[in-house]
Scaffold this active site. Structure first.
Site, PDB file in Angstrom:
ATOM      1  N   GLN A  75      -1.642  -2.931   8.507  1.00 31.50           N
ATOM      2  CA  GLN A  75      -2.112  -2.567   7.799  1.00 31.50           C
ATOM      3  C   GLN A  75      -2.770  -1.158   9.117  1.00 31.50           C
ATOM      4  O   GLN A  75      -4.184  -1.030   9.220  1.00 31.50           O
ATOM      5  CB  GLN A  75      -3.779  -3.388   8.311  1.00 31.50           C
ATOM      6  CG  GLN A  75      -4.087  -3.644   7.207  1.00 31.50           C
ATOM      7  CD  GLN A  75      -4.184  -3.523   5.577  1.00 31.50           C
ATOM      8  OE1 GLN A  75      -4.778  -2.310   5.346  1.00 31.50           O
ATOM      9  NE2 GLN A  75      -2.839  -4.191   4.707  1.00 31.50           N
ATOM     10  N   SER A  76      -1.624  -0.203   9.302  1.00 28.96           N
ATOM     11  CA  SER A  76      -1.614   0.781  10.103  1.00 28.96           C
ATOM     12  C   SER A  76      -2.072   1.619   9.420  1.00 28.96           C
ATOM     13  O   SER A  76      -2.029   3.118   8.919  1.00 28.96           O
ATOM     14  CB  SER A  76      -0.112   0.886  11.109  1.00 28.96           C
ATOM     15  OG  SER A  76      -0.700   2.201  11.673  1.00 28.96           O
ATOM     16  N   ASN A  77      -3.131   2.712   9.709  1.00 28.84           N
ATOM     17  CA  ASN A  77      -4.131   3.819   9.614  1.00 28.84           C
ATOM     18  C   ASN A  77      -3.615   4.737   9.895  1.00 28.84           C
ATOM     19  O   ASN A  77      -3.021   5.731   9.588  1.00 28.84           O
ATOM     20  CB  ASN A  77      -5.450   3.765  10.094  1.00 28.84           C
ATOM     21  CG  ASN A  77      -6.253   2.904  10.057  1.00 28.84           C
ATOM     22  OD1 ASN A  77      -6.705   2.439   9.128  1.00 28.84           O
ATOM     23  ND2 ASN A  77      -7.194   2.211  11.354  1.00 28.84           N
TER      24      ASN A  77
END
Length: 336
Positions: A75-77
């Site tokens: 879930q990397s921004n």
């Protein structure tokens, strides 16, 4: 610090807003809390990585790259924002995603940032938790180069001396806003992970002798390692942009008491902070970075470690789209 010397691609309208949080301030009984809205950097719902990508993408273009590649958690921004910049530039984009959290939760694996990555055409490759992601990134970059492409490798979080220039610029921007408002800032607080945001802020604020302290609330590493990582990058960034005399080790301060069970794993304090900001100020934080950063700020105020007479600026690093990856957790938290 003359940042115009470095290749840069303007990606968002600056400055981002600097706003008071009067309801939160009243609720906590002081200090005066302000928020720097780096969630408003426009690109693919915004976030702090866009500032870094202005310089990283600028250098990539200057070097003739046709393919951006980076890595991060599922879930990397950072991956989401890099995917958007690559799409805007017409470049190919590859991301290596680490299963840093052991979960089969469908929302976490497929919603939020992952959905947006796919919508923007990112080529996603997964790696198991515990992988040496920098080594994996270098190997994949070599593979792309051998296939005749011209890749530009961006480290996790965009955190190298080039990316950190974005937050040197943010520090300059913040000081100009404060001066124009007549606002005396005592302390800047933000979530710190891959180190680039904090390193840039420290260099920018120390470089102009602002007297403003920077406190990073850690989201992954223990305090000693986090501070060492930030200081190393701050020194490299200071040297790169011409700050004389280096950065004192004492200028780097991290509090890593709010990580909880690990990176990306929810905590009660994070849930409280996210809900509190939403209901008091209509501001959406994220569950991995800004939520834990704000949880740390709230707790330190309650403990009296941040004084009631201070003026504090919280840097909102974005990432609210990640809330959709934690739907089950918040359903339970709100029901309770």
């Amino acid at each position: 610090m003359h940042l115009a010397r470095f290749p840069r691609l303007r990606l968002f309208p600056a400055p981002t807003p600097l706003e008071p949080l009067p309801n939160l301030t009243k609720h906590l009984g002081g200090p005066q809390i302000w928020i720097k809205r780096d969630d408003c950097t426009v690109v693919a719902t915004g976030g702090n990585k866009v500032r870094k990508l202005e310089f990283l993408a600028g250098e990539a273009l200057a070097l003739g790259a046709d393919h951006l590649i980076t890595q991060g958690a599922v879930q990397s921004n950072h991956v989401r924002q890099t995917a958007a910049v690559a799409a805007r530039l017409g470049m190919k984009f590859t991301a290596l995603l680490e299963h840093r959290i052991d979960t089969n939760d469908r929302d976490y694996l497929n919603s939020g940032n992952v959905l947006l990555d796919r919508l923007m055409g990112a080529a996603l490759e997964y790696r198991p938790g515990g992988t040496d992601m920098q080594a994996a990134l270098e190997a994949k970059t070599d593979e792309l180069r051998a296939a005749g492409q011209t890749p530009y490798m961006i480290p996790g979080g965009g955190s190298n001396r080039v990316g950190a220039l974005g937050y040197v610029g943010c520090a300059q921007e913040l000081m100009q806003q404060a001066d124009e408002m007549g606002l005396k800032i005592d302390r800047v607080v933000h979530a710190t992970g891959s180190s680039g945001t904090q390193a840039g802020l420290v260099v920018g604020l120390e470089g102009v002798n602002s007297g403003v302290r920077v406190l990073g609330i850690g989201v992954r590493a223990p305090k000693d390692r986090q501070e060492a990582n930030v200081h190393k990058l701050a020194e490299a960034t200071a040297d790169y942009c011409g700050v004389k005399g280096g950065i004192a080790r004492s200028a780097v301060e991290a509090n890593c008491d709010y990580v909880g069970a690990g990176y990306g794993i929810p905590t009660p304090g994070m849930a409280e902070a996210v809900t509190m900001l939403a209901r008091l100020e209509g501001v959406l934080l994220d569950p991995v970075y800004s939520g834990k950063g704000m949880a740390g700020l709230i707790d330190l105020i309650r403990k009296g470690e941040i004084g009631k007479q201070e003026t504090v600026v919280f840097i909102h690093t974005g990432g609210a789209v990640g809330l959709y990856g934690y739907n089950g957790f918040f359903e339970q938290a709100l029901a309770g």
